[in-house]
Design an enzyme around this catalytic site. Structure first.
Site, PDB file in Angstrom:
ATOM      1  N   ASP A  48       0.920  -1.233   0.158  1.00  0.00           N
ATOM      2  CA  ASP A  48       0.078   0.064   0.055  1.00  0.00           C
ATOM      3  C   ASP A  48       0.903   1.359   0.159  1.00  0.00           C
ATOM      4  O   ASP A  48       1.835   1.379   0.808  1.00  0.00           O
ATOM      5  CB  ASP A  48      -0.911  -0.011   1.292  1.00  0.00           C
ATOM      6  CG  ASP A  48      -1.952   1.215   1.154  1.00  0.00           C
ATOM      7  OD1 ASP A  48      -2.747   1.290   0.298  1.00  0.00           O
ATOM      8  OD2 ASP A  48      -1.500   2.201   2.154  1.00  0.00           O
ATOM      9  N   TYR A  53       2.684  10.195  -0.016  1.00  0.00           N
ATOM     10  CA  TYR A  53       3.630   9.444   1.160  1.00  0.00           C
ATOM     11  C   TYR A  53       4.954  10.291   0.905  1.00  0.00           C
ATOM     12  O   TYR A  53       5.573   9.789   0.215  1.00  0.00           O
ATOM     13  CB  TYR A  53       3.653   8.127   1.203  1.00  0.00           C
ATOM     14  CG  TYR A  53       2.270   7.601   1.840  1.00  0.00           C
ATOM     15  CD1 TYR A  53       1.441   8.293   2.403  1.00  0.00           C
ATOM     16  CD2 TYR A  53       1.938   6.235   1.698  1.00  0.00           C
ATOM     17  CE1 TYR A  53       0.197   7.722   3.021  1.00  0.00           C
ATOM     18  CE2 TYR A  53       0.814   5.461   2.174  1.00  0.00           C
ATOM     19  CZ  TYR A  53      -0.155   6.536   2.844  1.00  0.00           C
ATOM     20  OH  TYR A  53      -1.216   5.751   3.297  1.00  0.00           O
ATOM     21  N   ARG A 129      -9.367  10.420   0.489  1.00  0.00           N
ATOM     22  CA  ARG A 129     -10.280  10.804   1.630  1.00  0.00           C
ATOM     23  C   ARG A 129     -11.165  11.941   0.866  1.00  0.00           C
ATOM     24  O   ARG A 129     -11.039  12.450   0.216  1.00  0.00           O
ATOM     25  CB  ARG A 129      -9.200  11.638   2.543  1.00  0.00           C
ATOM     26  CG  ARG A 129     -10.028  11.758   3.624  1.00  0.00           C
ATOM     27  CD  ARG A 129      -8.926  12.680   4.623  1.00  0.00           C
ATOM     28  NE  ARG A 129      -8.207  11.829   5.525  1.00  0.00           N
ATOM     29  CZ  ARG A 129      -8.454  11.350   6.617  1.00  0.00           C
ATOM     30  NH1 ARG A 129      -9.823  11.362   7.218  1.00  0.00           N
ATOM     31  NH2 ARG A 129      -7.741  10.458   7.267  1.00  0.00           N
ATOM     32  N   LEU A 210      -1.663  -0.975  13.947  1.00  0.00           N
ATOM     33  CA  LEU A 210      -0.961  -1.441  15.134  1.00  0.00           C
ATOM     34  C   LEU A 210      -1.014   0.006  16.012  1.00  0.00           C
ATOM     35  O   LEU A 210      -0.208   0.219  16.972  1.00  0.00           O
ATOM     36  CB  LEU A 210       0.560  -1.437  14.996  1.00  0.00           C
ATOM     37  CG  LEU A 210       0.751  -2.803  14.007  1.00  0.00           C
ATOM     38  CD1 LEU A 210       2.109  -3.139  13.789  1.00  0.00           C
ATOM     39  CD2 LEU A 210       0.211  -4.243  14.700  1.00  0.00           C
ATOM     40  N   GLY A 257       2.674  -0.881   8.593  1.00  0.00           N
ATOM     41  CA  GLY A 257       3.552  -0.034   7.884  1.00  0.00           C
ATOM     42  C   GLY A 257       4.823  -0.577   8.643  1.00  0.00           C
ATOM     43  O   GLY A 257       4.655  -1.198   9.818  1.00  0.00           O
TER      44      GLY A 257
HETATM   45  N1  LIG Z   1      -5.665   5.680   3.816  1.00  0.00           N
HETATM   46  C1  LIG Z   1      -5.275   6.498   4.905  1.00  0.00           C
HETATM   47  O1  LIG Z   1      -5.894   7.629   5.248  1.00  0.00           O
HETATM   48  C2  LIG Z   1      -4.164   6.170   5.741  1.00  0.00           C
HETATM   49  C3  LIG Z   1      -3.583   6.625   6.840  1.00  0.00           C
HETATM   50  C4  LIG Z   1      -2.471   6.188   7.574  1.00  0.00           C
HETATM   51  C5  LIG Z   1      -1.746   5.103   7.005  1.00  0.00           C
HETATM   52  N2  LIG Z   1      -2.444   4.370   5.968  1.00  0.00           N
HETATM   53  C6  LIG Z   1      -1.635   3.270   5.350  1.00  0.00           C
HETATM   54  O2  LIG Z   1      -1.436   2.381   6.510  1.00  0.00           O
HETATM   55  C7  LIG Z   1      -0.157   1.802   6.609  1.00  0.00           C
HETATM   56  C8  LIG Z   1      -0.180   1.334   8.150  1.00  0.00           C
HETATM   57  O3  LIG Z   1      -0.494   2.475   8.952  1.00  0.00           O
HETATM   58  P1  LIG Z   1       0.827   3.283   9.751  1.00  0.00           P
HETATM   59  O4  LIG Z   1       2.004   2.693   8.912  1.00  0.00           O
HETATM   60  O5  LIG Z   1       0.338   4.362  10.081  1.00  0.00           O
HETATM   61  O6  LIG Z   1       0.693   2.652  11.262  1.00  0.00           O
HETATM   62  P2  LIG Z   1       0.961   1.091  11.894  1.00  0.00           P
HETATM   63  O7  LIG Z   1       0.764   0.036  10.893  1.00  0.00           O
HETATM   64  O8  LIG Z   1      -0.141   0.814  12.929  1.00  0.00           O
HETATM   65  O9  LIG Z   1       2.362   1.100  12.550  1.00  0.00           O
HETATM   66  C9  LIG Z   1       3.478   1.183  11.653  1.00  0.00           C
HETATM   67  C10 LIG Z   1       4.806   1.039  12.628  1.00  0.00           C
HETATM   68  O10 LIG Z   1       4.543  -0.170  13.228  1.00  0.00           O
HETATM   69  C11 LIG Z   1       5.744  -0.661  13.340  1.00  0.00           C
HETATM   70  N3  LIG Z   1       5.594  -2.292  13.350  1.00  0.00           N
HETATM   71  C12 LIG Z   1       5.188  -2.806  12.215  1.00  0.00           C
HETATM   72  N4  LIG Z   1       5.232  -4.072  12.533  1.00  0.00           N
HETATM   73  C13 LIG Z   1       5.522  -4.330  13.700  1.00  0.00           C
HETATM   74  C14 LIG Z   1       5.629  -5.409  14.443  1.00  0.00           C
HETATM   75  N5  LIG Z   1       5.574  -6.685  13.972  1.00  0.00           N
HETATM   76  N6  LIG Z   1       6.253  -5.453  15.784  1.00  0.00           N
HETATM   77  C15 LIG Z   1       6.739  -4.118  16.206  1.00  0.00           C
HETATM   78  N7  LIG Z   1       6.314  -2.902  15.664  1.00  0.00           N
HETATM   79  C16 LIG Z   1       5.999  -3.046  14.246  1.00  0.00           C
HETATM   80  C17 LIG Z   1       6.541  -0.081  12.401  1.00  0.00           C
HETATM   81  O11 LIG Z   1       8.101   0.161  12.961  1.00  0.00           O
HETATM   82  P3  LIG Z   1       9.338   0.368  12.062  1.00  0.00           P
HETATM   83  O12 LIG Z   1       9.114   1.487  11.295  1.00  0.00           O
HETATM   84  O13 LIG Z   1      10.254   0.426  13.226  1.00  0.00           O
HETATM   85  O14 LIG Z   1       9.497  -0.830  11.064  1.00  0.00           O
HETATM   86  C18 LIG Z   1       5.877   0.990  11.987  1.00  0.00           C
HETATM   87  O15 LIG Z   1       6.576   2.200  12.235  1.00  0.00           O
HETATM   88  C19 LIG Z   1       0.638   2.863   6.159  1.00  0.00           C
HETATM   89  O16 LIG Z   1       2.079   2.665   6.234  1.00  0.00           O
HETATM   90  C20 LIG Z   1      -0.160   3.432   4.957  1.00  0.00           C
HETATM   91  O17 LIG Z   1       0.081   2.367   4.038  1.00  0.00           O
HETATM   92  C21 LIG Z   1      -3.269   4.793   5.272  1.00  0.00           C
END
Ligand SMILES: NC(=O)c1ccc[n+]([C@@H]2O[C@H](COP(=O)([O-])OP(=O)(O)OC[C@H]3O[C@@H](n4cnc5c(N)ncnc54)[C@H](OP(=O)(O)O)[C@@H]3O)[C@@H](O)[C@H]2O)c1
Length: 286
Positions: A48, A53, A129, A210, A257
């Site tokens: 994704d 980004y 959005r 997460l 992410g």
């Molecule tokens: N549609 C939208 O409006 C929207 C908004 C926000 C996000 N997104 C998408 O959703 C994805 C995920 O959301 P997010 O990146 O904001 O937050 P998330 O997935 O809740 O958290 C990301 C963080 O989790 C850590 N992580 C991942 N797997 C792990 C594990 N197994 N154990 C410990 N830590 C772990 C990573 O650390 P490290 O960096 O140290 O690897 C990363 O920085 C984004 O990357 C993006 O593609 C979409």
């Protein structure tokens, strides 16, 4: 790797979210490329991304270019990888996120994403959005036009409520295949959208599953039940969280992410974690 469906495409049940590799706090490029390669090694076939980004105003599409570069430099076969991108959000460079859902803007954004990803048609293009300044039907109608023009293969929406999902479905029919909304232990108010996706057979992609970039590592300390069940299974609380989501419905495809190979490897392994009904009920109540 266990799989799920997005439209008629089979994807890994866990995807890779690209945002941490491109916004504020991102690592150097080589570590990001290694992270994407680790995801592919682990059998992940959904990535994704979004044109928004990026960090500075002059590097729109940083993450799309990074993903394209990492796929190109991977030694193995990447033909089965679905890259899902988005348009409709902008980042002027001061850390804020702005919106533009006008048809003329979305068409131009899609063209730019096509170039950066180096493809003839984008596998899954998501409207990022809703823009309150533009009627939703006009933005979604643009996805219809992009589908008809062969620029995108499937359409998705993000940050949509149940009424918007139904409206988008009316406009896009079977070509609407996914909804990407925030969903995590600390953000559960999108359960009605998840439920509707289950009924309609639309993939539901929880974002920030997460708890978001700054909070993910502390998931176990914020939610004791996730930490305790993780201890029982000798896995991380993050794996428990992803397995809990996967158990909610066969339409759920979390996109955690990552910016490190270790974290995406750990997340990918959640597909093999089976939780009992009792454990799932405990996590629901946590
Ligand atoms: N549609 C939208 O409006 C929207 C908004 C926000 C996000 N997104 C998408 O959703 C994805 C995920 O959301 P997010 O990146 O904001 O937050 P998330 O997935 O809740 O958290 C990301 C963080 O989790 C850590 N992580 C991942 N797997 C792990 C594990 N197994 N154990 C410990 N830590 C772990 C990573 O650390 P490290 O960096 O140290 O690897 C990363 O920085 C984004 O990357 C993006 O593609 C979409």
């Amino acid at each position: 790797m266990h799989t799920r469906r997005i439209g008629d495409v089979t994807v890994s049940a866990i995807g890779l979210g690209g945002m941490p590799m491109s916004i504020e706090g991102r690592p150097e490029r080589s570590r990001s490329v290694a992270t994407v390669h680790a995801a592919l090694d682990a059998g992940i076939t959904l990535i994704d991304t979004a044109d928004a980004y990026h960090r500075d105003a002059n590097e729109v599409g940083h993450n799309e270019s990074l993903i394209a570069e990492a796929l190109a430099s991977y030694g193995g076969d990447t033909s089965g990888v679905l890259v899902a991108t988005k348009g409709g959000h902008l980042r002027p460079g001061d850390g804020s996120w702005t919106l533009d859902g006008r048809p003329e803007y979305l068409k131009q954004a899609c063209e730019a994403s096509l170039k950066r990803l180096g493809v003839e048609a984008i596998g899954l293009y998501q409207f990022h959005r809703p823009d309150p300044a533009v009627p939703y039907a006009e933005s979604i109608g643009t996805l219809r036009a992009l589908l008809d023009a062969g620029k995108i293969r499937y359409a998705g929406i993000s940050n949509a409520d149940t009424a918007q999902i139904k409206q988008a479905r009316q406009i896009l029919g079977e070509d609407l295949v996914s909804v990407q909304n925030q969903f995590s232990p600390s953000f559960r108010s999108s359960e009605p959208e998840l439920q509707l996706c289950d009924e309609l057979g639309l993939a539901f992609l929880p974002w920030s599953p997460l708890g978001g970039i700054g909070n993910a590592s502390g998931l176990g300390s914020r939610f004791a039940a996730f930490a305790e069940i993780a201890k029982d299974h000798e896995v991380s609380p993050q794996q428990v969280c992803l397995a809990w989501m996967l158990a909610k419905s066969p339409v759920v495809v979390p996109i955690p992410g990552s910016s490190r190979p270790e974290t995406i490897r750990d997340s990918a392994a959640a597909v093999d974690l089976r939780l009992s009904e009792q454990e799932l009920a405990r996590l629901d109540a946590a």
